[in-house]
Design a protein around this motif. Structure first.
Motif, PDB file in Angstrom:
ATOM      1  N   GLU A 149      38.939  54.878  32.697  1.00  0.00           N
ATOM      2  CA  GLU A 149      39.342  56.029  33.501  1.00  0.00           C
ATOM      3  C   GLU A 149      38.693  56.017  34.883  1.00  0.00           C
ATOM      4  O   GLU A 149      39.090  56.779  35.766  1.00  0.00           O
ATOM      5  CB  GLU A 149      38.975  57.329  32.778  1.00  0.00           C
ATOM      6  CG  GLU A 149      39.660  57.502  31.423  1.00  0.00           C
ATOM      7  CD  GLU A 149      39.143  58.722  30.682  1.00  0.00           C
ATOM      8  OE1 GLU A 149      38.451  59.553  31.308  1.00  0.00           O
ATOM      9  OE2 GLU A 149      39.418  58.843  29.471  1.00  0.00           O
ATOM     10  N   PHE A 150      37.720  55.136  35.071  1.00  0.00           N
ATOM     11  CA  PHE A 150      36.942  55.111  36.308  1.00  0.00           C
ATOM     12  C   PHE A 150      37.231  53.897  37.179  1.00  0.00           C
ATOM     13  O   PHE A 150      36.737  53.823  38.304  1.00  0.00           O
ATOM     14  CB  PHE A 150      35.439  55.122  35.979  1.00  0.00           C
ATOM     15  CG  PHE A 150      34.941  56.394  35.371  1.00  0.00           C
ATOM     16  CD1 PHE A 150      34.213  57.302  36.122  1.00  0.00           C
ATOM     17  CD2 PHE A 150      35.197  56.700  34.040  1.00  0.00           C
ATOM     18  CE1 PHE A 150      33.745  58.484  35.567  1.00  0.00           C
ATOM     19  CE2 PHE A 150      34.737  57.872  33.470  1.00  0.00           C
ATOM     20  CZ  PHE A 150      34.016  58.769  34.233  1.00  0.00           C
ATOM     21  N   VAL A 151      37.992  52.944  36.658  1.00  0.00           N
ATOM     22  CA  VAL A 151      38.171  51.673  37.369  1.00  0.00           C
ATOM     23  C   VAL A 151      39.632  51.232  37.323  1.00  0.00           C
ATOM     24  O   VAL A 151      40.408  51.710  36.488  1.00  0.00           O
ATOM     25  CB  VAL A 151      37.279  50.576  36.745  1.00  0.00           C
ATOM     26  CG1 VAL A 151      35.810  50.958  36.823  1.00  0.00           C
ATOM     27  CG2 VAL A 151      37.688  50.307  35.291  1.00  0.00           C
ATOM     28  N   PRO A 152      40.027  50.304  38.197  1.00  0.00           N
ATOM     29  CA  PRO A 152      41.398  49.781  38.166  1.00  0.00           C
ATOM     30  C   PRO A 152      41.670  48.968  36.898  1.00  0.00           C
ATOM     31  O   PRO A 152      40.754  48.452  36.257  1.00  0.00           O
ATOM     32  CB  PRO A 152      41.456  48.887  39.416  1.00  0.00           C
ATOM     33  CG  PRO A 152      40.338  49.355  40.281  1.00  0.00           C
ATOM     34  CD  PRO A 152      39.263  49.808  39.349  1.00  0.00           C
ATOM     35  N   THR A 153      42.931  48.841  36.567  1.00  0.00           N
ATOM     36  CA  THR A 153      43.346  48.062  35.404  1.00  0.00           C
ATOM     37  C   THR A 153      43.031  46.574  35.598  1.00  0.00           C
ATOM     38  O   THR A 153      43.193  46.037  36.689  1.00  0.00           O
ATOM     39  CB  THR A 153      44.863  48.231  35.178  1.00  0.00           C
ATOM     40  OG1 THR A 153      45.155  49.630  35.045  1.00  0.00           O
ATOM     41  CG2 THR A 153      45.307  47.518  33.912  1.00  0.00           C
ATOM     42  N   ASN A 154      42.566  45.937  34.519  1.00  0.00           N
ATOM     43  CA  ASN A 154      42.272  44.496  34.520  1.00  0.00           C
ATOM     44  C   ASN A 154      41.303  44.102  35.641  1.00  0.00           C
ATOM     45  O   ASN A 154      41.487  43.096  36.315  1.00  0.00           O
ATOM     46  CB  ASN A 154      43.562  43.675  34.645  1.00  0.00           C
ATOM     47  CG  ASN A 154      43.358  42.220  34.221  1.00  0.00           C
ATOM     48  OD1 ASN A 154      42.679  41.953  33.237  1.00  0.00           O
ATOM     49  ND2 ASN A 154      43.938  41.288  34.972  1.00  0.00           N
ATOM     50  N   SER A 155      40.257  44.906  35.778  1.00  0.00           N
ATOM     51  CA  SER A 155      39.268  44.625  36.814  1.00  0.00           C
ATOM     52  C   SER A 155      37.918  44.214  36.234  1.00  0.00           C
ATOM     53  O   SER A 155      37.014  43.836  36.976  1.00  0.00           O
ATOM     54  CB  SER A 155      39.071  45.867  37.694  1.00  0.00           C
ATOM     55  OG  SER A 155      38.630  46.968  36.902  1.00  0.00           O
ATOM     56  N   TYR A 156      37.780  44.269  34.907  1.00  0.00           N
ATOM     57  CA  TYR A 156      36.499  43.963  34.269  1.00  0.00           C
ATOM     58  C   TYR A 156      36.741  43.343  32.897  1.00  0.00           C
ATOM     59  O   TYR A 156      37.847  43.416  32.335  1.00  0.00           O
ATOM     60  CB  TYR A 156      35.663  45.237  34.117  1.00  0.00           C
ATOM     61  CG  TYR A 156      36.239  46.210  33.109  1.00  0.00           C
ATOM     62  CD1 TYR A 156      35.735  46.297  31.810  1.00  0.00           C
ATOM     63  CD2 TYR A 156      37.309  47.045  33.445  1.00  0.00           C
ATOM     64  CE1 TYR A 156      36.275  47.181  30.883  1.00  0.00           C
ATOM     65  CE2 TYR A 156      37.843  47.941  32.525  1.00  0.00           C
ATOM     66  CZ  TYR A 156      37.316  47.991  31.241  1.00  0.00           C
ATOM     67  OH  TYR A 156      37.859  48.865  30.324  1.00  0.00           O
ATOM     68  N   ILE A 157      35.693  42.750  32.346  1.00  0.00           N
ATOM     69  CA  ILE A 157      35.731  42.186  30.998  1.00  0.00           C
ATOM     70  C   ILE A 157      34.956  43.124  30.084  1.00  0.00           C
ATOM     71  O   ILE A 157      33.780  43.421  30.333  1.00  0.00           O
ATOM     72  CB  ILE A 157      35.110  40.774  30.976  1.00  0.00           C
ATOM     73  CG1 ILE A 157      35.942  39.826  31.847  1.00  0.00           C
ATOM     74  CG2 ILE A 157      35.010  40.250  29.556  1.00  0.00           C
ATOM     75  CD1 ILE A 157      35.277  38.473  32.073  1.00  0.00           C
ATOM     76  N   ASP A 158      35.609  43.592  29.041  1.00  0.00           N
ATOM     77  CA  ASP A 158      34.997  44.523  28.098  1.00  0.00           C
ATOM     78  C   ASP A 158      34.199  43.734  27.063  1.00  0.00           C
ATOM     79  O   ASP A 158      34.761  43.015  26.238  1.00  0.00           O
ATOM     80  CB  ASP A 158      36.083  45.355  27.423  1.00  0.00           C
ATOM     81  CG  ASP A 158      35.518  46.396  26.464  1.00  0.00           C
ATOM     82  OD1 ASP A 158      34.279  46.472  26.310  1.00  0.00           O
ATOM     83  OD2 ASP A 158      36.322  47.142  25.869  1.00  0.00           O
ATOM     84  N   ALA A 159      32.874  43.872  27.091  1.00  0.00           N
ATOM     85  CA  ALA A 159      32.024  43.118  26.169  1.00  0.00           C
ATOM     86  C   ALA A 159      32.322  43.453  24.713  1.00  0.00           C
ATOM     87  O   ALA A 159      32.175  42.604  23.824  1.00  0.00           O
ATOM     88  CB  ALA A 159      30.555  43.400  26.473  1.00  0.00           C
ATOM     89  N   ASN A 160      32.762  44.674  24.459  1.00  0.00           N
ATOM     90  CA  ASN A 160      33.029  45.095  23.087  1.00  0.00           C
ATOM     91  C   ASN A 160      34.337  44.540  22.529  1.00  0.00           C
ATOM     92  O   ASN A 160      34.632  44.742  21.346  1.00  0.00           O
ATOM     93  CB  ASN A 160      33.044  46.620  22.999  1.00  0.00           C
ATOM     94  CG  ASN A 160      31.643  47.202  23.022  1.00  0.00           C
ATOM     95  OD1 ASN A 160      30.722  46.642  22.425  1.00  0.00           O
ATOM     96  ND2 ASN A 160      31.467  48.310  23.728  1.00  0.00           N
ATOM     97  N   ALA A 161      35.111  43.877  23.363  1.00  0.00           N
ATOM     98  CA  ALA A 161      36.397  43.341  22.911  1.00  0.00           C
ATOM     99  C   ALA A 161      36.248  41.990  22.205  1.00  0.00           C
ATOM    100  O   ALA A 161      37.248  41.435  21.734  1.00  0.00           O
ATOM    101  CB  ALA A 161      37.350  43.202  24.093  1.00  0.00           C
ATOM    102  N   PHE A 162      35.010  41.485  22.097  1.00  0.00           N
ATOM    103  CA  PHE A 162      34.782  40.163  21.516  1.00  0.00           C
ATOM    104  C   PHE A 162      33.941  40.272  20.242  1.00  0.00           C
ATOM    105  O   PHE A 162      33.112  41.165  20.105  1.00  0.00           O
ATOM    106  CB  PHE A 162      34.104  39.263  22.547  1.00  0.00           C
ATOM    107  CG  PHE A 162      34.926  39.071  23.794  1.00  0.00           C
ATOM    108  CD1 PHE A 162      35.821  38.009  23.889  1.00  0.00           C
ATOM    109  CD2 PHE A 162      34.842  39.973  24.852  1.00  0.00           C
ATOM    110  CE1 PHE A 162      36.601  37.848  25.020  1.00  0.00           C
ATOM    111  CE2 PHE A 162      35.622  39.818  25.983  1.00  0.00           C
ATOM    112  CZ  PHE A 162      36.514  38.757  26.072  1.00  0.00           C
TER     113      PHE A 162
END
Length: 301
Positions: A196-209
């Motif tokens: 909600e605070f950043v643009p789409t596809n702008s970071y890597i989510d550590a919890n997604a791995f």
């Protein structure tokens, strides 16, 4: 109704509202609350770091909250303002000149998010240059000019660890925004609603791995596939998401101006004039302890 802010504590009895920085709670134990006065609890720190923010016996004495939480009476997040985003869009992506793909800055040991273990485990599988006091293995180049030096250092790496010290809804600090400013890809660990605070596809989510090895495999893929890596910068050429723009527009009015407007509105809505005598919300013992502590500071050792 004009108004102004002052740091002169001797005028507290005249104030319509008094702002207290909750992380400095020890300094407010001797405060008198005057009839009709609004007390404001201000903090940019997470509840896990400062438990008083979640203590009902303490917070019941405050009439207004001003924190990073969007549910606060006055919202005061780390979210950069519109001009910052415009300037960031205009900055070119720097060349990635460092051998280590990942940069890391951490000085405080606060670890409610598990970031210390996360960084240590990740470092076993990929080279990380850690410039902070914690897990330090690399010195910065040249003089330390604060944020400017940090951003310039991050910019030379493909990725940057953006690890919050605690995981709380809305607790999105400068770490991920420093990475955007630097023109690198943040690996984020923190707020569950960071999107909600950043643009789409702008970071890597550590919890997604699944684990550190899984994450490192993905990082290696990005390193070996320039097109996939560069896709993380595509947001710079697109308009910001509508939801984020709406938040930024709200924040264009400075925090203390929004607070002043709220206090003014509450005063106008008040039916009866304030009456009564000043009170000591935190009690006589807290009053005496605070005064004694201040006296000790003044006495030469």
């Amino acid at each position: 109704m004009p108004g102004r802010w002052t740091l002169d504590k001797s005028r507290i009895s005249e104030a319509a509202a008094v702002v207290f920085h909750i992380p400095n709670f020890r300094e407010i134990g001797d405060a008198y609350k005057y009839p009709g006065q609004y007390w404001v609890a201000w903090s940019m720190e997470s509840r896990q770091n400062y438990r008083r923010l979640a203590d009902p016996e303490i917070m019941k004495h405050f009439d207004i909250t001003m924190t990073y939480e969007s549910r606060s009476d006055v919202w005061a997040p780390y979210l950069p303002r519109i001009r910052w985003w415009e300037e960031t869009f205009a900055r070119p992506i720097p060349l990635k000149t460092e051998i280590a793909p990942v940069a890391h800055f951490q000085s405080a040991r606060l670890n409610y998010s598990g970031r210390v273990d996360f960084a240590a485990e990740l470092s076993r599988h990929i080279k990380i240059d850690s410039y902070g006091r914690h897990l330090n293995n690399r010195s910065i180049l040249g003089p330390d000019l604060g944020s400017k030096t940090k951003v310039g250092t991050i910019a030379r790496h493909r990725f940057c660890l953006a690890l919050e010290n605690s995981i709380e809804t809305d607790y999105v600090t400068e770490k991920i925004f420093d990475a955007f400013r630097a023109g690198t890809v943040p690996i984020y660990l923190g707020a569950p609603n960071v999107s909600e605070f950043v643009p789409t596809n702008s970071y890597i989510d550590a919890n997604a791995f699944r684990d550190a090895k899984d994450l490192v495999s993905y990082l290696q893929h990005l390193i070996e596939t320039p097109q996939a890596y560069e896709a993380y910068f595509a947001w710079r050429a697109r308009p910001l998401p509508d939801g984020l723009v709406k938040r930024l527009q709200h924040l264009e009015t400075p925090t203390f101006c929004r607070l002043a407007s709220l206090v003014r509105q509450r005063m106008e809505d008040r039916a009866d004039p304030p009456a009564g005598k000043p009170t000591l919300p935190f009690g006589r013992i807290s009053f005496l302890r605070t005064r004694f502590r201040r006296w000790q500071k003044k006495v030469p050792s």
